[in-house]
Design a protein around this motif. Sequence first.
Motif, short mmCIF file in Angstrom:
data_model
loop_
_atom_site.label_atom_id
_atom_site.label_comp_id
_atom_site.label_asym_id
_atom_site.label_seq_id
_atom_site.Cartn_x
_atom_site.Cartn_y
_atom_site.Cartn_z
N GLY A 1 0.61 -0.54 0.05
CA GLY A 1 0.53 -0.28 0.10
C GLY A 1 0.67 0.91 0.39
O GLY A 1 2.12 0.91 0.61
N TRP A 2 0.26 2.23 -0.54
CA TRP A 2 0.94 3.25 -0.91
C TRP A 2 1.53 4.06 0.90
O TRP A 2 2.42 4.68 1.17
CB TRP A 2 0.03 4.46 -1.55
N ASN A 3 0.80 3.44 1.71
CA ASN A 3 1.15 4.72 3.11
C ASN A 3 1.41 3.31 3.61
O ASN A 3 2.12 4.15 5.05
CB ASN A 3 -0.45 4.51 4.27
N GLU A 4 2.14 1.91 3.07
CA GLU A 4 3.37 1.64 3.70
C GLU A 4 4.70 1.92 3.76
O GLU A 4 5.95 1.59 4.41
CB GLU A 4 2.39 0.21 3.93
N LEU A 5 4.71 3.58 2.78
CA LEU A 5 6.07 3.70 2.88
C LEU A 5 6.54 4.51 3.05
O LEU A 5 7.63 5.12 3.24
CB LEU A 5 6.46 3.60 0.88
N LEU A 6 5.71 4.92 3.95
CA LEU A 6 5.86 6.02 4.95
C LEU A 6 7.36 6.00 6.11
O LEU A 6 7.39 4.66 6.29
CB LEU A 6 4.89 6.33 6.24
N GLY A 7 7.95 6.16 6.30
CA GLY A 7 9.32 6.20 6.98
C GLY A 7 10.48 5.45 5.99
O GLY A 7 11.51 5.24 6.65
N SER A 8 10.23 5.17 4.50
CA SER A 8 10.95 4.07 4.00
C SER A 8 11.62 5.76 3.35
O SER A 8 11.62 6.50 2.99
CB SER A 8 10.37 3.54 2.54
N ARG A 9 13.48 4.69 2.88
CA ARG A 9 14.34 5.56 2.34
C ARG A 9 14.14 5.89 0.51
O ARG A 9 14.33 5.05 -0.03
CB ARG A 9 15.92 5.10 2.48
N LEU A 10 12.47 7.29 0.18
CA LEU A 10 12.45 7.52 -0.81
C LEU A 10 13.24 7.62 -1.72
O LEU A 10 14.40 9.05 -1.32
CB LEU A 10 11.30 7.32 -0.94
N CYS A 11 13.61 7.03 -2.61
CA CYS A 11 14.47 8.56 -4.18
C CYS A 11 13.16 7.92 -5.26
O CYS A 11 12.66 6.94 -5.48
CB CYS A 11 15.55 7.74 -4.37
N LEU A 12 13.00 9.52 -5.63
CA LEU A 12 11.85 10.20 -6.63
C LEU A 12 12.29 10.90 -7.67
O LEU A 12 13.15 11.22 -7.41
CB LEU A 12 10.82 10.00 -5.63
N LEU A 13 11.29 10.48 -8.72
CA LEU A 13 11.90 11.61 -9.65
C LEU A 13 11.42 13.22 -9.63
O LEU A 13 11.01 13.67 -8.40
CB LEU A 13 10.96 11.52 -11.34
N THR A 14 11.77 13.85 -10.13
CA THR A 14 11.94 15.85 -9.48
C THR A 14 10.41 16.30 -10.25
O THR A 14 9.75 15.82 -10.61
CB THR A 14 13.10 16.11 -10.70
N LYS A 15 10.39 17.01 -9.24
CA LYS A 15 8.96 17.90 -9.31
C LYS A 15 8.76 18.99 -10.27
O LYS A 15 7.06 18.39 -11.10
CB LYS A 15 8.65 18.43 -8.09
N ASP A 16 9.54 18.18 -11.44
CA ASP A 16 9.49 19.05 -12.47
C ASP A 16 8.23 18.58 -13.33
O ASP A 16 7.79 18.62 -14.57
CB ASP A 16 10.41 20.12 -13.32
#
Length: 295
Positions: A181-196
């Motif tokens: 679930g998306w909510n389960e990723l709270l606290g995970s070390r996330l790397c994501l695409l840039t906001k643009d």
Amino acid sequence: MLEKLEMFIAVAQEEHFGRAATRLGITQPSLSAGIKQLEDRLGVKLIFRGSRFGGLTPEGQRALVWARRIVGDARQLKEEMRFTRHGLAGELRIAAIPTALSWSARLAARFSETHPRVSFTILSRTSGEILTLLDNLEVDAGISYLDNEPMGKVTTEPLYRERYMLVCREDSPFAGRESVGWNELLGSRLCLLTKDLQNRRIINRNFERAGVLPEAMIESNSTVALVATVLEGEWVTVLPADIARFLALENGLKLIPLMESYTGHTVGLVAPYREPHTPVLQALLIEARRLATLL
């Protein structure tokens, strides 16, 4: 006249006489003289300028719309005549959002099998940049989202609907899961695409629907950089299924479907609205439709 209109379009795009001249492969004095001749021919001032580019005049802004239309029609006429004499040949320039680069390569490769005399240039760009490049006649088509943000008057051909995957290492706590679930990723070390990038804005909305505020400590406009980051440690990322499979499985990473309570966004081929299209572009739209039914 056509040459002068192309000079005018280049200056409007670059907002700098020197850069426009370099792009056109001419000297700056030749460019300035060409713009002056166009202004004299039209009887209006097109560009505010002193020691540097000062923007388009109101007349220049209206003239730019006509210039793009006239140059686009001239290029289409040239393509039509080349098709009549030599069959399907030429160059197609495609700009694709980063998460759809695997699809752009797939489309180009399949098209080339049937039409070997057509060459391709594929660029990675944001969805907003793609629309600008199409307007400025700098690319012939794009691969982008079709139903998430306003696109204006364009021709579209749907390719696929996005589904999202969590990308993690084999030693991640999520690795053995069938879904997350998306909510389960709270606290995970996330790397994501840039906001643009529009993809990141979609991902952020999914987190928000789950009541989670995503905190990405590493951001990149490159999906390759995100996957490389996951390989380095306890990081996880979220990517659309197709690009995730392409980048992650060869590296021994795990892909876990993210539970979705919404319909994914459609990604497809985008082309300037024009009837008829050039023979090459019309063939590309047909190939995109065929590819979408096969995969």
